[in-house]
Enzyme design. Structure first.
Site, short mmCIF file in Angstrom:
data_model
loop_
_atom_site.label_atom_id
_atom_site.label_comp_id
_atom_site.label_asym_id
_atom_site.label_seq_id
_atom_site.Cartn_x
_atom_site.Cartn_y
_atom_site.Cartn_z
N LYS A 4 35.31 -105.45 7.82
CA LYS A 4 35.64 -105.79 9.22
C LYS A 4 34.81 -106.97 9.69
CE LYS A 4 33.60 -103.52 12.79
NZ LYS A 4 33.00 -104.38 13.83
N ASN A 5 33.51 -106.89 9.44
CA ASN A 5 32.64 -107.90 10.05
C ASN A 5 32.69 -109.25 9.35
OD1 ASN A 5 32.01 -106.08 11.99
ND2 ASN A 5 30.01 -105.50 11.16
N ARG B 26 34.25 -109.03 21.63
CA ARG B 26 33.02 -109.83 21.68
C ARG B 26 33.11 -111.08 20.81
NH1 ARG B 26 27.49 -109.86 22.88
NH2 ARG B 26 26.18 -110.60 21.19
N CYS C 90 32.85 -103.82 24.19
CA CYS C 90 32.20 -102.75 23.44
C CYS C 90 31.34 -101.92 24.37
CB CYS C 90 31.38 -103.29 22.29
SG CYS C 90 29.73 -103.69 22.75
N ARG D 106 24.58 -106.65 25.51
CA ARG D 106 24.79 -107.49 24.33
C ARG D 106 24.81 -108.94 24.79
NH1 ARG D 106 29.09 -105.01 20.15
NH2 ARG D 106 28.08 -106.46 18.73
N PRO D 107 23.63 -109.52 24.99
CA PRO D 107 23.57 -110.89 25.51
C PRO D 107 24.10 -111.91 24.51
CG PRO D 107 21.36 -109.96 25.18
CD PRO D 107 22.33 -108.93 24.74
N ILE D 108 24.39 -113.12 25.00
CA ILE D 108 24.83 -114.19 24.11
C ILE D 108 23.94 -115.42 24.28
CG2 ILE D 108 27.27 -113.51 23.83
CD1 ILE D 108 27.91 -115.51 26.11
N ASP D 109 22.70 -115.17 24.73
CA ASP D 109 21.79 -116.29 24.98
C ASP D 109 21.52 -117.13 23.73
OD1 ASP D 109 20.54 -113.66 24.49
OD2 ASP D 109 18.70 -114.81 24.30
N ASP E 5 24.75 -99.97 11.90
CA ASP E 5 26.12 -99.45 11.90
C ASP E 5 26.26 -98.17 11.06
OD1 ASP E 5 26.90 -101.52 13.53
OD2 ASP E 5 27.31 -102.85 11.85
N ARG F 18 39.62 -99.36 15.71
CA ARG F 18 39.20 -100.77 15.79
C ARG F 18 38.55 -101.23 14.50
NH1 ARG F 18 36.66 -102.44 21.60
NH2 ARG F 18 36.25 -104.31 20.38
N1 EPU Z 1 21.15 -110.39 20.80
C1 EPU Z 1 20.53 -111.11 21.80
N2 EPU Z 1 21.03 -112.34 22.12
C2 EPU Z 1 22.12 -112.86 21.48
C3 EPU Z 1 22.73 -112.13 20.46
C4 EPU Z 1 22.22 -110.87 20.14
O1 EPU Z 1 19.57 -110.66 22.39
O2 EPU Z 1 22.53 -113.97 21.83
C5 EPU Z 1 20.61 -109.05 20.45
C6 EPU Z 1 21.64 -107.95 20.74
O3 EPU Z 1 21.60 -107.54 22.06
C7 EPU Z 1 21.25 -106.88 19.77
C8 EPU Z 1 20.73 -107.65 18.58
O4 EPU Z 1 20.42 -108.96 19.06
O5 EPU Z 1 20.22 -106.10 20.28
C9 EPU Z 1 21.70 -107.74 17.44
O6 EPU Z 1 22.91 -108.35 17.85
P1 EPU Z 1 23.78 -109.27 16.90
O7 EPU Z 1 24.07 -110.54 17.59
O8 EPU Z 1 23.13 -109.32 15.56
O9 EPU Z 1 25.10 -108.41 16.81
P2 EPU Z 1 26.56 -108.94 16.85
O10 EPU Z 1 26.70 -110.19 16.07
O11 EPU Z 1 27.07 -108.92 18.22
C10 EPU Z 1 27.21 -107.72 14.63
C11 EPU Z 1 28.23 -106.71 14.20
C12 EPU Z 1 27.87 -105.36 14.79
C13 EPU Z 1 26.50 -104.96 14.28
C14 EPU Z 1 25.48 -106.06 14.65
C15 EPU Z 1 24.09 -105.81 14.08
C16 EPU Z 1 30.21 -108.02 13.94
C17 EPU Z 1 31.58 -108.36 14.41
N3 EPU Z 1 29.55 -107.13 14.65
O12 EPU Z 1 27.27 -107.75 16.05
O13 EPU Z 1 28.84 -104.45 14.31
O14 EPU Z 1 26.11 -103.74 14.84
O15 EPU Z 1 25.94 -107.32 14.15
O16 EPU Z 1 24.14 -105.75 12.68
O17 EPU Z 1 29.75 -108.53 12.93
C18 EPU Z 1 30.07 -102.46 14.28
O18 EPU Z 1 30.55 -102.88 13.21
O19 EPU Z 1 30.24 -101.30 14.70
C19 EPU Z 1 29.26 -103.39 15.07
C20 EPU Z 1 28.96 -103.20 16.34
#
Ligand code: EPU
Length: 419
Positions: free
Chosen positions: A20-21, A89, A113, A118-121, A305, A398
């Site tokens: 998926k990811n 997201r 979600c 889940r910030p995007i900073d 996960d 999903r």
């Molecule tokens: N974070 C920030 N700022 C950002 C981005 C992330 O503070 O700009 C923080 C998040 O709040 C969180 C941590 O960093 O605490 C990890 O977030 P990350 O960005 O790594 O997660 P993601 O890319 O949004 C992907 C997977 C998730 C998985 C996480 C961690 C995909 C599509 N999603 O999410 O998968 O949990 O990495 O490994 O790849 C799932 O499959 O169920 C799932 C949620």
């Protein structure tokens, strides 16, 4: 809703689907070329939603079996259904593609979600470092301008999505790019492999640095096969450890990607055998389980996960297990559902919990809080005594391809109930 009678046993073999990811960032990166064919893509809700988002920008999609053909020649700068982006997201992956093609992006804040903040900073900082101007207008993200040329350094803060977005954004930018604190999860490495196949020179260093060299022109077309899903492998390993009659064989298993999960599983008493590079045999281990401590971490640490499915394993282990969930504060919410099933846990704070075991789980009505907790409810329901009804199953759909069909092929009977 799903209706599951507890106490059923599983036997036989199951084949893991495409990741998926990996099947979200790779199609997004494929929007940089005219026409791409991506194979081994799972037929799951998140992929369907994301491809509908592409279509809303005029991209032509043909998704047959597990192969997606993406044709971007009529892609537009604006979506005719922007509300869709709020559902997912990974909508944030459209930003680098639209900026490169049209020089401006205005999209709603991507969402979709239930995992807490889940910030995007990290993403925004990276786009600003590239020279783009960012404004937030009501609930819309607006980026504009053109990317700087020359050599640039980024920090991805170990974020999976930010690392992927910086890779997509810089793949064809004139200049060298260096990503520090890069995530190196298997799906990130699969995106790296896809971009290399497009001709981008990428070096991955052992200290979480990824370096890209400028490749002058993106090719017109691409073909790629995504990796199998190591998280699905881990999920079925837990199904097998708790519910197998004798054992379950898991095909397409990404065994090397699961080192920390398998080592914790072994410590907890799970018995398994590596039959060959991609086949994992997991034996029924429920009667031998003992308490362990897990701490989720970035790869190659224990994956967040797989934390929720592992918590169900802990309910059957002798002693007090400890979970430290470092990524998402929402992920321990699932323990509320386990309490409803007469499991016993204590949430110490949003990132830490104890699970007491072994407990006799009892069937009742429980809810899926997110994808991983949803599948954990199915595991718990199979372990429990009596009948369990699981609501909000769209979360499970999903991310797990044909999970019901796969469990039925292993001998489980799972009913779908309208409600
Ligand atoms: N974070 C920030 N700022 C950002 C981005 C992330 O503070 O700009 C923080 C998040 O709040 C969180 C941590 O960093 O605490 C990890 O977030 P990350 O960005 O790594 O997660 P993601 O890319 O949004 C992907 C997977 C998730 C998985 C996480 C961690 C995909 C599509 N999603 O999410 O998968 O949990 O990495 O490994 O790849 C799932 O499959 O169920 C799932 C949620």
């Amino acid at each position: 809703m799903l209706s599951i009678t507890g106490g059923q046993t599983l036997s036989g073999a199951v084949a893991v689907s495409g990741s998926k990811n990996a099947s979200l960032p790779i199609p997004a990166a494929a929007l940089l070329v005219d026409r791409a064919t991506i194979r081994n893509v799972p037929r799951i809700g998140d992929v369907f939603t994301f491809l509908r988002v592409f279509e809303s920008f005029g991209v032509e999609i043909d998704f047959s079996g597990n192969t997606v053909v993406i044709d971007t020649r009529n892609m537009r700068a604006e979506s005719d259904n922007p509300e869709l982006i709020k559902k997912i997201r990974v909508g944030i992956f459209l930003v680098p593609v639209l900026l490169r093609r049209f020089g401006r992006v205005s999209i709603p804040y991507p969402g979709g979600c239930n995992l807490g903040k889940r910030p995007i900073d990290e993403h925004i900082r990276a786009f600003e470092a590239m020279g783009y101007m960012f404004t937030q207008d009501d609930d819309r993200l607006v980026f504009e301008w053109v990317a700087n040329t020359g050599d640039l350094t980024f920090s991805a803060g170990f974020s999976v999505g930010a690392t992927e977005n910086i890779l997509i954004a810089n793949a064809f930018r004139p200049g060298k790019s260096r990503i520090e604190l890069a995530a190196t999860e298997p799906h990130v490495m699969d995106l790296v492999a896809f971009l290399r196949m497009l001709g981008v020179e990428i070096a991955v260093h052992h200290d979480h640095v990824i370096a890209l060299d400028w490749y002058k022109k993106n090719p017109d077309s691409a073909e790629y096969t995504v990796i199998h899903d190591y998280l699905e492998t881990g999920t079925f390993a837990i199904f097998a450890a708790l519910c197998a009659d004798s054992h379950v064989d898991i095909y397409n298993a990404r065994i090397d990607d699961l080192a920390s999960f398998l080592s914790k599983a072994r410590e907890a008493g799970v018995r398994y055998e590596v039959l060959d590079e991609t086949t994992l045999r997991v034996y029924r281990s429920r009667e031998y389980l003992r308490a362990v401590k897990i701490q989720t971490n970035i790869y190659p640490g224990f994956p967040t996960d797989l934390q929720s499915p592992f918590a169900i394993l802990m309910t059957q282990a002798e002693g007090v297990s400890r979970i430290q969930e470092m990524m998402f504060e929402g992920r321990l919410n699932m323990l509320i559902e386990i309490e409803k099933m007469k499991g016993h846990s204590a949430v110490l704070n949003p990132h830490e919990a104890l699970v007491f075991g072994p407990t006799r789980l009892r069937g009742t009505t429980v809810s899926s809080w997110d994808l991983r907790s949803g599948v954990s409810m199915i595991i718990a329901a199979l372990v429990a005594e009596g009948e369990t009804t699981i609501t909000n199953v769209e979360y499970i759909e999903r991310g797990y391809e044909d999970i019901i069909g796969k469990l039925e092929a292993l001998g489980a009977t799972i009913g779908r109930v309208e409600g």
